[in-house]
Design a protein around this motif. Structure first.
Motif, PDB file in Angstrom:
ATOM      1  N   TYR A   1       4.631  -4.893  -7.548  1.00  0.00           N
ATOM      2  CA  TYR A   1       3.351  -4.852  -6.844  1.00  0.00           C
ATOM      3  C   TYR A   1       3.063  -6.202  -6.197  1.00  0.00           C
ATOM      4  N   SER A   2       2.264  -6.152  -5.139  1.00  0.00           N
ATOM      5  CA  SER A   2       1.880  -7.392  -4.472  1.00  0.00           C
ATOM      6  C   SER A   2       0.724  -8.079  -5.182  1.00  0.00           C
TER       7      SER A   2
ATOM      8  N   THR B   1      -1.274   6.320  -1.886  1.00  0.00           N
ATOM      9  CA  THR B   1      -0.219   5.412  -2.311  1.00  0.00           C
ATOM     10  C   THR B   1      -0.712   4.591  -3.481  1.00  0.00           C
ATOM     11  N   ASP B   2       0.191   4.220  -4.375  1.00  0.00           N
ATOM     12  CA  ASP B   2      -0.212   3.455  -5.544  1.00  0.00           C
ATOM     13  C   ASP B   2       0.208   1.993  -5.449  1.00  0.00           C
ATOM     14  N   GLY B   3       0.826   1.583  -4.319  1.00  0.00           N
ATOM     15  CA  GLY B   3       1.163   0.186  -4.132  1.00  0.00           C
ATOM     16  C   GLY B   3       2.472  -0.262  -4.723  1.00  0.00           C
ATOM     17  N   ASN B   4       3.211   0.644  -5.371  1.00  0.00           N
ATOM     18  CA  ASN B   4       4.503   0.270  -5.958  1.00  0.00           C
ATOM     19  C   ASN B   4       5.523   0.082  -4.849  1.00  0.00           C
ATOM     20  N   LEU B   5       5.942  -1.153  -4.629  1.00  0.00           N
ATOM     21  CA  LEU B   5       6.856  -1.464  -3.531  1.00  0.00           C
ATOM     22  C   LEU B   5       8.291  -1.059  -3.819  1.00  0.00           C
ATOM     23  N   ALA B   6       8.623  -0.784  -5.072  1.00  0.00           N
ATOM     24  CA  ALA B   6      10.017  -0.533  -5.458  1.00  0.00           C
ATOM     25  C   ALA B   6      10.394   0.935  -5.453  1.00  0.00           C
ATOM     26  N   ARG B   7       9.422   1.825  -5.454  1.00  0.00           N
ATOM     27  CA  ARG B   7       9.742   3.237  -5.614  1.00  0.00           C
ATOM     28  C   ARG B   7      10.661   3.725  -4.502  1.00  0.00           C
ATOM     29  N   GLY B   8      11.759   4.356  -4.897  1.00  0.00           N
ATOM     30  CA  GLY B   8      12.711   4.926  -3.959  1.00  0.00           C
ATOM     31  C   GLY B   8      13.600   3.930  -3.254  1.00  0.00           C
ATOM     32  N   ARG B   9      13.493   2.644  -3.587  1.00  0.00           N
ATOM     33  CA  ARG B   9      14.288   1.628  -2.913  1.00  0.00           C
ATOM     34  C   ARG B   9      15.695   1.548  -3.507  1.00  0.00           C
ATOM     35  N   ALA B  10      16.587   0.885  -2.767  1.00  0.00           N
ATOM     36  CA  ALA B  10      17.969   0.721  -3.221  1.00  0.00           C
ATOM     37  C   ALA B  10      18.009  -0.206  -4.433  1.00  0.00           C
ATOM     38  N   THR B  11      18.888   0.097  -5.352  1.00  0.00           N
ATOM     39  CA  THR B  11      19.028  -0.696  -6.571  1.00  0.00           C
ATOM     40  C   THR B  11      20.496  -1.002  -6.832  1.00  0.00           C
ATOM     41  N   SER B  12      20.718  -1.997  -7.660  1.00  0.00           N
ATOM     42  CA  SER B  12      22.061  -2.319  -8.135  1.00  0.00           C
ATOM     43  C   SER B  12      21.928  -2.895  -9.532  1.00  0.00           C
TER      44      SER B  12
END
Length: 702
Positions: A700-701, A570-581
């Motif tokens: 990222y955190s 894992t690369d730590g990207n919290l946004a990948r594949g998450r819902a967007t608007s």
């Protein structure tokens, strides 16, 4: 659209599916405040963490240990998913903002299953769920804590669902109440005859059957047809029964079941009994909607007749010892959509074309979590079947995320193999696929299986998103080990983001077209192409345009590709594949492009209409302190003026004031760490084009 030059729009990006729209917020225990012991991640069959959502949970084993959740939106209820040691029961304390309000019962009664007749199984089904109305309305930011107070010595908390549950619905005007015919709630007496008499009267008068709030005992199954049965809501009207509805032969249909719970007492799986909420054919134009089905063998199993134009929607299937739903032959033009399924003991959703084909049926926009034996979705034969828009997470032993198979199971000559076109499109598969102990090698996230019969009719696998597959993403195999061919396979416009071994795992002969299959974070090699039995010609991969990231091949057919690092990196990207608007976009440049892992697809806002914003939902509050914003590498440099805001579910606060950022092609934004669920970019200027533009919005955190 890139300012300096006009380019043709790229091929549409694979974005997967969002699954069901549900009224609750799910929070993972390991991401909440706690003073317990985090377990996992672990993918080992029969380990406790392997059956947890996200393969992680928190164990509490000392007095005063707790998990505390912070609400991200209003709620008045909790569903706690937990595991307690076999043979134990008790309570865990529930606290609101520091004050104790109740005890929640917990038990191992419905867990720790042993289905020894299933080859390869081990003791499984470790988790269960308890629900509680909190008796007050909580707001965003309120804290709900579950704590060991002496009611039980050890508990592992997986997650909690928080929901604002509406009050009981009112009785429809054109209805007959079961209480008018002798049913009495909450007293433990059998209400089956009273319900049956209400059904007969309602049919003769053209009325509905009404189940008011309360728990009613149904100690024998009822054969129903051409009747509507409606409750006051799945949290309020409860039929306590192992099998309230059972049609052993053909019915006309127009059966409507709405808005109540069926909660059973099934503690072991017995395939000789119909321990199901609904069992039998549905006839024509039937609907099952808004049901809560728990502690049964199966939620809905159709067989012994025909079903046409059925709609199964908006239900919750929880803690079942076998399938969630099975269309067991002779079902046509029916849809299963927007259902939530968690902790099934076999395939969560299945079509099994025995004693007649399932034809033109669809599984659409369902969410499936932790089927702990077998597949998330399984299609065994059938004609013109569609699996679309589903979200499947954390499959366990003996299963894939989605299985497309010609396995008959029963060999009486009535099985109908795949025919017409089978479509697997726009699904998201997260941590799916598992080691098969019978094969001693893994099953992929999507498995195409010519078990028992060659697959010669078209199978299309398009627009799917694979994330963090513990082993491989796409498998072509004859599970019967005879080398039966798979032909007419088309794999197009799929995205793979993280596999432990290979992207494509092929173990039989045949031919397929693969194009626009883009892979990142690949474990060992791009592909494995070793037909079994040995000596058969390899599968022919017709590689079209747009493939990338899986061009290497594991060539040692005498060994299995090892898992690189144990689980996908894992690369730590919290946004990948998450819902967007977003506030707007043009053409195909939708906001989901900014979280798909592909720097060549992008979000572009409405032109000439600053300010414009894009928002990503991280799923739950996470610590965030850094953004990486990207544009396609071949674009010219440009400066965008951007402000960053965050929210846990209420009002937005400023994380970084508006400033100019040079994209050449990437830029980084840092700010003090804080917990946020929603992160928003607001763009007010762009020197390269009169719109906001982001190809990757990474969070990222640290």
């Amino acid at each position: 659209m890139v300012g300096a030059s006009i380019q043709a729009a790229p091929a549409a990006s694979a974005v997967g599916g969002n699954g069901a729209t549900v009224p609750f917020v799910e929070q993972e225990a390991e991401s909440a405040a706690h003073n317990g012991t985090k377990i996992g991640p672990d993918y080992t069959q029969a380990s406790l963490a392997s059956e947890a959502s996200n393969r992680q949970a928190v164990t509490l084993d000392g007095g005063g240990e707790y998990v505390e959740f912070t609400l991200t939106r209003p709620a008045n209820s909790i569903v706690l998913r937990y595991s307690v040691p076999d043979g134990s029961q008790g309570t865990i304390g529930v606290y609101l903002n520091g004050g104790k309000v109740n005890n929640l019962p917990v038990t191992s009664k419905y867990s720790w299953l042993n289905t020894g007749w299933i080859p390869g199984q081990k003791i499984h089904h470790f988790f269960d769920e308890s629900r509680l109305l909190l008796g007050r309305d909580l707001q965003t930011g309120d804290r709900v804590k579950v704590q060991l107070d002496g009611g039980i010595s050890n508990i592992t908390v997986d997650l909690a669902d928080f929901e604002q549950v509406a009050g009981p619905s009112t009785r429809p005007a054109n209805s007959l109440s079961i209480t008018d015919y002798g049913a009495t709630p909450n007293n433990g007496s059998d209400d089956a005859e009273a319900i049956w008499q209400t059904v007969l009267a309602a049919r003769s008068q053209g009325r509905e059957v009404w189940i008011p709030a309360g728990t009613f005992e149904v100690n024998r199954p009822l054969a129903i047809d051409q009747v509507t049965i409606r409750g006051a809501g799945m949290w309020h009207s409860v039929l306590h029964s192992n099998n309230p509805f059972n049609n052993g032969g053909q019915v006309q249909g127009n059966i409507r079941l709405h808005d109540f719970a069926v909660v059973g007492e099934i503690t072991e799986r017995n395939d000789g009994q119909a321990d199901n909420a609904y069992h039998g054919p549905l006839g024509t134009n039937s609907v099952i909607s808004g049901l809560w089905m728990q502690h049964l063998k199966v939620g809905v199993w159709t067989m012994s007749g025909t079903t046409t134009n059925a709609v199964i929607e908006n239900n919750r299937f929880l803690d079942l010892t076998a399938d969630g739903l099975n269309f067991n032959g002779r079902v046509s033009d029916s849809v299963v959509r927007n259902n939530f399924l968690r902790n099934t003991g076999d395939d969560a959703l299945a079509m099994w074309s025995l004693r007649g084909a399932d034809v033109r049926c669809r599984f659409e926009n369902n969410t499936i979590v932790q089927p702990n034996l077998a597949n998330g979705i399984a299609i065994y034969g059938g004609q013109d079947i569609t699996v679309r828009g589903n979200r499947i997470l954390d499959t366990n032993a003996l299963g894939s995320g989605i299985a497309i198979s010609n396995q008959a199971f029963i060999y009486d000559g009535t099985f109908s193999p795949l025919a017409g076109t089978t479509t697997v499109a726009d699904n998201t598969l997260i941590r799916t696929g598992a080691m098969n102990p019978n094969w001693n090698h893994p099953m992929s996230a999507i498995r195409i299986d010519s078990y028992d019969t060659e697959i010669t009719s078209p199978v299309t696998v398009t627009g799917n998103l694979f994330q963090d597959s513990p082993y491989s993403a796409i498998q072509v195999v004859d599970g019967g080990g005879q080398g039966r061919q798979v032909r007419n396979l088309r794999v197009d416009n799929n995205r793979v983001d993280g596999v432990g071994t290979v992207v494509v795992q092929i173990e039989t002969t045949g031919v397929g077209d693969f194009s626009n299959l883009v892979a990142t974070r690949v474990g060992t090699a791009g592909s494995y192409n070793c037909p079994y039995p040995a000596g058969r010609p390899p599968f022919t991969i017709n590689a079209g345009a747009g493939n990338s990231g899986w061009d290497t091949q594991w060539t040692d057919c005498g060994s299995w590709p090892p898992v690189n690092g144990g689980t996908p990196p894992t690369d730590g990207n919290l946004a990948r594949g998450r819902a967007t608007s977003s506030t707007g976009y043009v053409q195909v440049y939708q906001p989901s492009n900014a979280v798909d892992g592909d720097p060549n697809t992008y979000w572009e806002s409405t032109n000439h209409a600053f300010p414009q914003s894009i928002t990503v939902d991280l799923g739950q509050p996470r610590s965030v302190s850094r953004l990486v914003l990207k544009l396609p590498a071949h674009w010219g440099a440009r400066t965008q003026t951007i402000a960053v805001e965050g929210s846990t579910g209420g009002a937005y606060t400023t994380l970084k004031s508006s400033a100019q950022y040079n994209f050449s092609p990437n830029t980084t934004v840092t700010f003090p760490a804080s917990n946020q669920r929603y992160v928003r970019l607001t763009v007010t200027a762009n020197t390269g084009w009169p719109a906001g533009q982001v190809s990757e919005f990474e969070v990222y955190s640290s």
